[in-house]
Design a protein around this motif. Structure first.
Motif, PDB file in Angstrom:
ATOM      1  N   TYR A 147     -22.178  14.562 -98.664  1.00 34.34           N
ATOM      2  CA  TYR A 147     -21.564  15.271 -98.486  1.00 34.34           C
ATOM      3  C   TYR A 147     -20.306  16.374 -99.832  1.00 34.34           C
ATOM      4  O   TYR A 147     -19.379  16.703 -99.309  1.00 34.34           O
ATOM      5  CB  TYR A 147     -20.371  14.668 -97.773  1.00 34.34           C
ATOM      6  CG  TYR A 147     -20.964  13.778 -96.410  1.00 34.34           C
ATOM      7  CD1 TYR A 147     -22.150  14.590 -95.606  1.00 34.34           C
ATOM      8  CD2 TYR A 147     -21.623  13.085 -95.909  1.00 34.34           C
ATOM      9  CE1 TYR A 147     -22.733  14.098 -95.031  1.00 34.34           C
ATOM     10  CE2 TYR A 147     -22.305  11.934 -95.620  1.00 34.34           C
ATOM     11  CZ  TYR A 147     -23.234  13.223 -94.500  1.00 34.34           C
ATOM     12  OH  TYR A 147     -24.194  12.671 -93.728  1.00 34.34           O
ATOM     13  N   GLY A 148     -20.653  15.665-101.365  1.00 40.31           N
ATOM     14  CA  GLY A 148     -19.821  16.463-101.834  1.00 40.31           C
ATOM     15  C   GLY A 148     -18.378  15.303-102.185  1.00 40.31           C
ATOM     16  O   GLY A 148     -17.362  16.274-102.445  1.00 40.31           O
ATOM     17  N   LYS A 149     -18.249  14.762-100.630  1.00 38.38           N
ATOM     18  CA  LYS A 149     -16.579  13.957-101.691  1.00 38.38           C
ATOM     19  C   LYS A 149     -16.500  12.458-101.072  1.00 38.38           C
ATOM     20  O   LYS A 149     -17.666  12.242-100.719  1.00 38.38           O
ATOM     21  CB  LYS A 149     -15.257  14.509-100.671  1.00 38.38           C
ATOM     22  CG  LYS A 149     -14.572  14.103 -99.453  1.00 38.38           C
ATOM     23  CD  LYS A 149     -14.734  14.894 -98.988  1.00 38.38           C
ATOM     24  CE  LYS A 149     -13.364  14.911 -98.328  1.00 38.38           C
ATOM     25  NZ  LYS A 149     -12.444  15.646 -97.419  1.00 38.38           N
ATOM     26  N   ASN A 169     -14.527  15.105 -91.633  1.00 41.92           N
ATOM     27  CA  ASN A 169     -14.744  16.763 -92.761  1.00 41.92           C
ATOM     28  C   ASN A 169     -14.246  17.379 -91.904  1.00 41.92           C
ATOM     29  O   ASN A 169     -13.155  17.045 -90.875  1.00 41.92           O
ATOM     30  CB  ASN A 169     -16.436  16.726 -92.167  1.00 41.92           C
ATOM     31  CG  ASN A 169     -16.647  17.386 -91.271  1.00 41.92           C
ATOM     32  OD1 ASN A 169     -16.711  17.572 -89.685  1.00 41.92           O
ATOM     33  ND2 ASN A 169     -18.082  16.390 -90.159  1.00 41.92           N
ATOM     34  N   THR A 170     -14.080  19.122 -92.520  1.00 43.61           N
ATOM     35  CA  THR A 170     -13.303  19.945 -91.951  1.00 43.61           C
ATOM     36  C   THR A 170     -13.595  20.440 -90.224  1.00 43.61           C
ATOM     37  O   THR A 170     -12.971  21.493 -89.519  1.00 43.61           O
ATOM     38  CB  THR A 170     -12.510  21.120 -92.658  1.00 43.61           C
ATOM     39  OG1 THR A 170     -13.612  21.394 -92.658  1.00 43.61           O
ATOM     40  CG2 THR A 170     -11.944  19.853 -93.878  1.00 43.61           C
ATOM     41  N   THR A 197     -16.153  20.751 -86.196  1.00 43.37           N
ATOM     42  CA  THR A 197     -16.405  19.409 -85.748  1.00 43.37           C
ATOM     43  C   THR A 197     -17.945  18.767 -85.712  1.00 43.37           C
ATOM     44  O   THR A 197     -18.437  18.740 -84.323  1.00 43.37           O
ATOM     45  CB  THR A 197     -16.219  20.248 -83.609  1.00 43.37           C
ATOM     46  OG1 THR A 197     -17.242  21.431 -84.408  1.00 43.37           O
ATOM     47  CG2 THR A 197     -14.435  20.607 -84.278  1.00 43.37           C
ATOM     48  N   THR A 198     -18.239  18.571 -86.561  1.00 40.21           N
ATOM     49  CA  THR A 198     -19.852  18.623 -86.908  1.00 40.21           C
ATOM     50  C   THR A 198     -20.296  17.229 -87.353  1.00 40.21           C
ATOM     51  O   THR A 198     -18.625  16.268 -87.953  1.00 40.21           O
ATOM     52  CB  THR A 198     -20.213  18.831 -87.931  1.00 40.21           C
ATOM     53  OG1 THR A 198     -20.209  19.825 -87.288  1.00 40.21           O
ATOM     54  CG2 THR A 198     -21.720  18.781 -87.910  1.00 40.21           C
ATOM     55  N   LEU A 199     -20.717  16.129 -86.238  1.00 42.71           N
ATOM     56  CA  LEU A 199     -21.434  14.722 -87.205  1.00 42.71           C
ATOM     57  C   LEU A 199     -21.761  15.143 -87.594  1.00 42.71           C
ATOM     58  O   LEU A 199     -23.195  15.462 -87.162  1.00 42.71           O
ATOM     59  CB  LEU A 199     -21.393  13.618 -85.754  1.00 42.71           C
ATOM     60  CG  LEU A 199     -21.378  12.837 -85.567  1.00 42.71           C
ATOM     61  CD1 LEU A 199     -21.369  11.774 -86.179  1.00 42.71           C
ATOM     62  CD2 LEU A 199     -22.019  11.967 -83.897  1.00 42.71           C
ATOM     63  N   ARG A 200     -22.309  14.044 -88.677  1.00 46.50           N
ATOM     64  CA  ARG A 200     -23.735  13.967 -89.412  1.00 46.50           C
ATOM     65  C   ARG A 200     -23.666  12.810 -90.179  1.00 46.50           C
ATOM     66  O   ARG A 200     -22.806  11.695 -90.751  1.00 46.50           O
ATOM     67  CB  ARG A 200     -22.995  15.549 -91.016  1.00 46.50           C
ATOM     68  CG  ARG A 200     -22.728  16.894 -90.340  1.00 46.50           C
ATOM     69  CD  ARG A 200     -22.727  17.203 -91.901  1.00 46.50           C
ATOM     70  NE  ARG A 200     -23.844  17.602 -92.642  1.00 46.50           N
ATOM     71  CZ  ARG A 200     -24.039  17.695 -93.628  1.00 46.50           C
ATOM     72  NH1 ARG A 200     -22.664  18.190 -94.660  1.00 46.50           N
ATOM     73  NH2 ARG A 200     -24.307  18.417 -94.830  1.00 46.50           N
ATOM     74  N   ILE A 201     -24.782  12.298 -89.771  1.00 46.09           N
ATOM     75  CA  ILE A 201     -25.439  11.047 -89.873  1.00 46.09           C
ATOM     76  C   ILE A 201     -26.377  10.771 -90.869  1.00 46.09           C
ATOM     77  O   ILE A 201     -27.246  11.179 -90.296  1.00 46.09           O
ATOM     78  CB  ILE A 201     -25.645   9.982 -88.651  1.00 46.09           C
ATOM     79  CG1 ILE A 201     -24.445  10.481 -88.163  1.00 46.09           C
ATOM     80  CG2 ILE A 201     -25.810   8.315 -89.218  1.00 46.09           C
ATOM     81  CD1 ILE A 201     -24.516  10.162 -86.312  1.00 46.09           C
ATOM     82  N   MET A 210     -23.170   7.610 -93.936  1.00 49.92           N
ATOM     83  CA  MET A 210     -23.978   7.595 -94.990  1.00 49.92           C
ATOM     84  C   MET A 210     -24.664   6.251 -94.348  1.00 49.92           C
ATOM     85  O   MET A 210     -22.870   5.221 -94.305  1.00 49.92           O
ATOM     86  CB  MET A 210     -24.049   7.855 -96.274  1.00 49.92           C
ATOM     87  CG  MET A 210     -25.227   7.472 -97.310  1.00 49.92           C
ATOM     88  SD  MET A 210     -26.655   8.507 -96.665  1.00 49.92           S
ATOM     89  CE  MET A 210     -26.177   9.873 -97.456  1.00 49.92           C
ATOM     90  N   VAL A 211     -25.283   5.382 -94.302  1.00 45.83           N
ATOM     91  CA  VAL A 211     -25.450   3.756 -93.362  1.00 45.83           C
ATOM     92  C   VAL A 211     -26.708   3.768 -94.560  1.00 45.83           C
ATOM     93  O   VAL A 211     -27.639   4.270 -94.730  1.00 45.83           O
ATOM     94  CB  VAL A 211     -26.217   4.701 -92.117  1.00 45.83           C
ATOM     95  CG1 VAL A 211     -26.727   3.363 -91.590  1.00 45.83           C
ATOM     96  CG2 VAL A 211     -25.121   5.216 -91.337  1.00 45.83           C
ATOM     97  N   ASP A 212     -26.454   1.701 -94.505  1.00 49.69           N
ATOM     98  CA  ASP A 212     -27.048   1.277 -95.370  1.00 49.69           C
ATOM     99  C   ASP A 212     -27.061   0.144 -94.515  1.00 49.69           C
ATOM    100  O   ASP A 212     -26.526  -0.730 -94.440  1.00 49.69           O
ATOM    101  CB  ASP A 212     -26.643   0.988 -96.667  1.00 49.69           C
ATOM    102  CG  ASP A 212     -27.954   0.496 -97.672  1.00 49.69           C
ATOM    103  OD1 ASP A 212     -28.484   0.528 -97.792  1.00 49.69           O
ATOM    104  OD2 ASP A 212     -26.479  -0.481 -98.296  1.00 49.69           O
TER     105      ASP A 212
END
Ligand code: NG1
Ligand code: MG
Length: 453
Positions: free
Chosen positions: A30-32, A74-75, A77-81, A133-135
């Motif tokens: 995600y770059g941060k 994030n900036t 309204t997207t959910l990213r998994i 990010m899941v582990d």
């Protein structure tokens, strides 16, 4: 009270190392850097199988293995998994309007359940997008509740990121309800122990009202988990929901038989409470008022004064509407006897003399009942639990929903290494060290869900 922030001293070395990898994977993707990590543990149920959805108390302990989520806003309204394991597909959708497709089992559906559960119950709107990010370290499809750990970890992360002030009890309640978006009609054991666990103690989890009571396990023994390596994905079959339906129907028929107000009865425990009698009386009643042969849909409809169509649409669930036969006597007998064994197990834990033998006996009886009456075992689990008994365990039983997955055995500490060696040669002949150590491990009660900043 928001009491989830774990103190840094609890961050052990291997934890730190794992979380470094997790946070690095997040940053690469995600770059941060993530803002925090939430974790929720899996569990091993020591006794009380398939009775939580009947209203009865169960006795699990949290594992030290967990599902951990690195999370940042994030900036958009997207959910990213995403998952640190590249074999897992990614999810990308709008955080306020995504839907959960219970017809398509996807691992991230459990994350979506947790997010939806919390945002809906708090009626949150105008949500900011999230990167996740899941582990996970809980073995999957093994009856150790990796699914609920994922729901709970996501629910806790959502509560934290959107500043909801939710207690552990409330979060457990939200997560037990929202996991049902997946399509299984489970009870609340897994989510409850994931939030209410405390390091060093097993818990008696009771429902209505939800409560967790510490149960100190007798010294000199270890609980060993062993995976049958038969994978059982509960959401992919009708086995689980069929048992839930059979218990509901048994409760309704026993209510009718006793002229109780059927509208007031949801579970087998409701029947017992309204009648105000003990477990032995319930077992006698089941024996005399239900028949051994499976009940047909037509017979059940007749007993409940309903049409077959109404029964199918109002009582049976989506994936159980075509079930033709219900083994009501066998299922109800299991439930009342297993519920009784949970209380016996708890009281034996506080007795000093001969406790281990008695606990082992209760575990063996539990397995026998799961296998014969509830029919939620399988050939491999029957063989594995038998091998555990002949290899030095006081007792051994399947744990979790069954039809595959793990066994849990009570083993005297002095026999531990012999026991594990005998299991290896007797069941896991062709596994390498790494896989064997994942399949068979000794557990001690871990702590509950937490946030790490
Ligand atoms: P697992 O082992 O996670 O499939 C299920 C239910 C529990 C309980 C057990 C059987 C869920 C989330 N979990 O667990 O509530 O009913 O089976 O005792 O539905
Ligand atoms: Mg599960």
């Amino acid at each position: 009270q928001f009491t989830f922030l774990a103190k840094p001293k609890f961050l052990m070395i291997n934890f730190q190392c794992r979380y470094k990898t997790l946070c690095k994977a997040f940053a690469t993707k995600y770059g941060k850097d993530p803002e925090f990590v939430s974790r929720a543990p899996g569990r091993v149920n020591l006794i009380g199988e398939h009775i939580d959805y009947c209203g009865y108390s169960v006795l699990p302990m949290a594992l030290t293995q967990d599902l951990s989520l690195a999370v940042g806003k994030n900036t958009t309204t997207t959910l990213r998994i995403s998952n640190v394991d590249g074999n897992f597909s990614e999810f990308d959708g709008d955080i306020s309007t995504f839907t959960i497709d219970s017809n398509k089992p996807a691992w991230y559906n459990y994350v979506l359940c947790g997010i939806k559960g919390v945002t809906e119950s708090r009626e949150l709107t105008n949500l900011t997008g999230l990167n996740i990010m899941v582990d996970g370290t809980v073995p999957q499809a093994a009856g150790l509740s990796s699914s609920s750990a994922l729901v709970c970890s996501a629910g806790l992360a959502t509560a934290h990121v959107f500043n909801c002030n939710l207690s552990r009890l409330k979060l457990a309640d939200i997560c037990m309800k929202c996991e049902r978006y997946i399509g299984t009609q489970g009870g609340g054991m897994d989510q409850s122990i994931s939030f209410l666990a405390q390091h060093g103690t097993a818990k008696l989890i009771s429902f209505n009202p939800l409560q967790a009571t510490s149960v100190a396990l007798p010294s000199g023994s270890a609980f060993v988990v062993s995976n049958s390596l038969v994978r059982m994905k509960k959401a992919d079959t009708a086995h689980f929901n069929t048992r839930v339906v059979e218990c509901k129907l048994a409760a309704q028929i026993l209510a009718a038989h006793n002229s109780l107000d059927r509208a007031a009865i949801k579970t087998l425990r409701d029947v017992q409470q309204l009648l105000d009698v003990d477990f032995d009386a319930m077992l006698k009643m089941v024996d005399s008022s239900l028949h051994d042969d499976p009940y047909t849909v037509e017979e059940v409809a007749g007993l409940l004064s309903m049409s077959v169509e109404d029964l199918k649409s109002k009582v049976l669930f989506k994936n159980t509407s075509e079930v033709k036969a219900f083994k009501l006597k066998q299922r109800a007998t299991h439930v009342f006897a297993e519920a009784q064994r949970v209380f016996q197990f708890k009281s034996v834990c506080s007795e000093t003399t001969n406790a281990l033998t008695q606990l082992g006996k209760l575990m063996n009886e539990s397995h026998e009942s799961c296998s014969r009456l509830y029919q939620c075992s399988c050939l491999e689990l029957d063989q594995l639990t038998q091998l555990c008994r002949t290899s030095g365990a006081h007792g051994s039983r399947l744990t979790g929903a069954g039809w595959g997955g793990c066994a849990v055995s009570l083993v005297p500490v002095e026999n531990l290494s012999t026991f594990i060696g005998l299991l290896r040669s007797g069941y896991y002949g062709n596994l390498n060290d790494e896989d064997f150590n994942k399949a068979v491990f000794s557990t001690s009660p871990g702590g509950g869900a937490a946030i790490y900043l």
